[in-house]
Design an enzyme around this catalytic site. Structure first.
Site, mmCIF file in Angstrom:
data_model
loop_
_atom_site.group_PDB
_atom_site.id
_atom_site.type_symbol
_atom_site.label_atom_id
_atom_site.label_comp_id
_atom_site.label_asym_id
_atom_site.label_seq_id
_atom_site.Cartn_x
_atom_site.Cartn_y
_atom_site.Cartn_z
ATOM 1 N N LYS A 133 0.849 -1.195 0.000
ATOM 2 C CA LYS A 133 0.000 0.000 0.000
ATOM 3 C C LYS A 133 0.881 1.240 0.000
ATOM 4 O O LYS A 133 1.836 1.331 0.775
ATOM 5 C CB LYS A 133 -0.910 0.015 1.223
ATOM 6 N N SER B 18 -3.740 2.685 -17.444
ATOM 7 C CA SER B 18 -2.840 2.294 -16.368
ATOM 8 C C SER B 18 -2.532 3.435 -15.410
ATOM 9 O O SER B 18 -3.092 4.519 -15.486
ATOM 10 C CB SER B 18 -1.518 1.754 -16.907
ATOM 11 N N THR C 214 -6.466 -1.086 -12.095
ATOM 12 C CA THR C 214 -5.656 -0.932 -13.297
ATOM 13 C C THR C 214 -4.332 -1.653 -13.058
ATOM 14 O O THR C 214 -4.252 -2.509 -12.184
ATOM 15 C CB THR C 214 -5.471 0.558 -13.660
ATOM 16 N N TYR C 215 -3.321 -1.307 -13.822
ATOM 17 C CA TYR C 215 -2.012 -1.932 -13.662
ATOM 18 C C TYR C 215 -0.936 -0.849 -13.674
ATOM 19 O O TYR C 215 -1.183 0.284 -14.074
ATOM 20 C CB TYR C 215 -1.753 -2.972 -14.758
ATOM 21 N N GLY D 250 -5.301 7.056 -19.547
ATOM 22 C CA GLY D 250 -6.475 6.549 -20.242
ATOM 23 C C GLY D 250 -7.741 6.836 -19.459
ATOM 24 O O GLY D 250 -7.874 7.887 -18.825
ATOM 25 N N PRO D 251 -8.697 5.898 -19.461
ATOM 26 C CA PRO D 251 -9.969 6.124 -18.769
ATOM 27 C C PRO D 251 -9.805 6.448 -17.281
ATOM 28 O O PRO D 251 -10.617 7.176 -16.713
ATOM 29 C CB PRO D 251 -10.717 4.802 -18.956
ATOM 30 N N ALA D 252 -8.739 5.941 -16.663
ATOM 31 C CA ALA D 252 -8.498 6.235 -15.247
ATOM 32 C C ALA D 252 -8.328 7.730 -15.009
ATOM 33 O O ALA D 252 -8.617 8.229 -13.918
ATOM 34 C CB ALA D 252 -7.262 5.479 -14.759
#
Length: 116
Positions: A9, A25, A57-58, A73-75
């Site tokens: 974390k 990502s 995501t990654y 991107g979408p994130a």
């Protein structure tokens, strides 16, 4: 029995960039990755403290020492520059092993994403 537990974390990182026109990502400073024992391509959950959004995501490796935390991107629609996030990865392991496991938890310096 196999269970999923907290592996790593990064608590209260600050979004430094949001790049909507990227494939997808989270780009993350390599120093943060190392400290949290997270590798490139690893699946992560991102929790945005400012707006309550949660996404999966990654990781993409960012420049070491840069403090980069970039939603791609979408994130990029789920957070804005300056938002505070928690980045979480999980591991699957046997129940008894999980009881003995100690996760990597790091707390970057407030506002800088640098390690203390």
């Amino acid at each position: 029995m196999i269970i999923e537990i907290l592996k790593s974390k990064i608590h209260r990182a600050v979004i430094t960039e949001a790049n909507l026109n990227y494939v997808g990502s989270l780009t993350l400073d390599e120093d943060l990755m190392d400290a949290a024992n997270i590798i490139e391509g690893e699946k992560v959950s991102i929790v945005n403290i400012n707006n309550g959004e949660r996404i999966e995501t990654y990781i993409i490796k960012g420049k070491r020492g840069s403090g980069t935390v970039c939603l791609n991107g979408p994130a990029a629609r789920k957070g804005a520059v300056g938002d505070i996030i928690i980045i979480i990865s999980y591991a699957s392991m046997e129940f008894e092993e999980a009881k003995k496991f100690t996760p990597w938890v790091i707390f970057p310096k407030e506002g800088t994403n640098q390690l203390p």
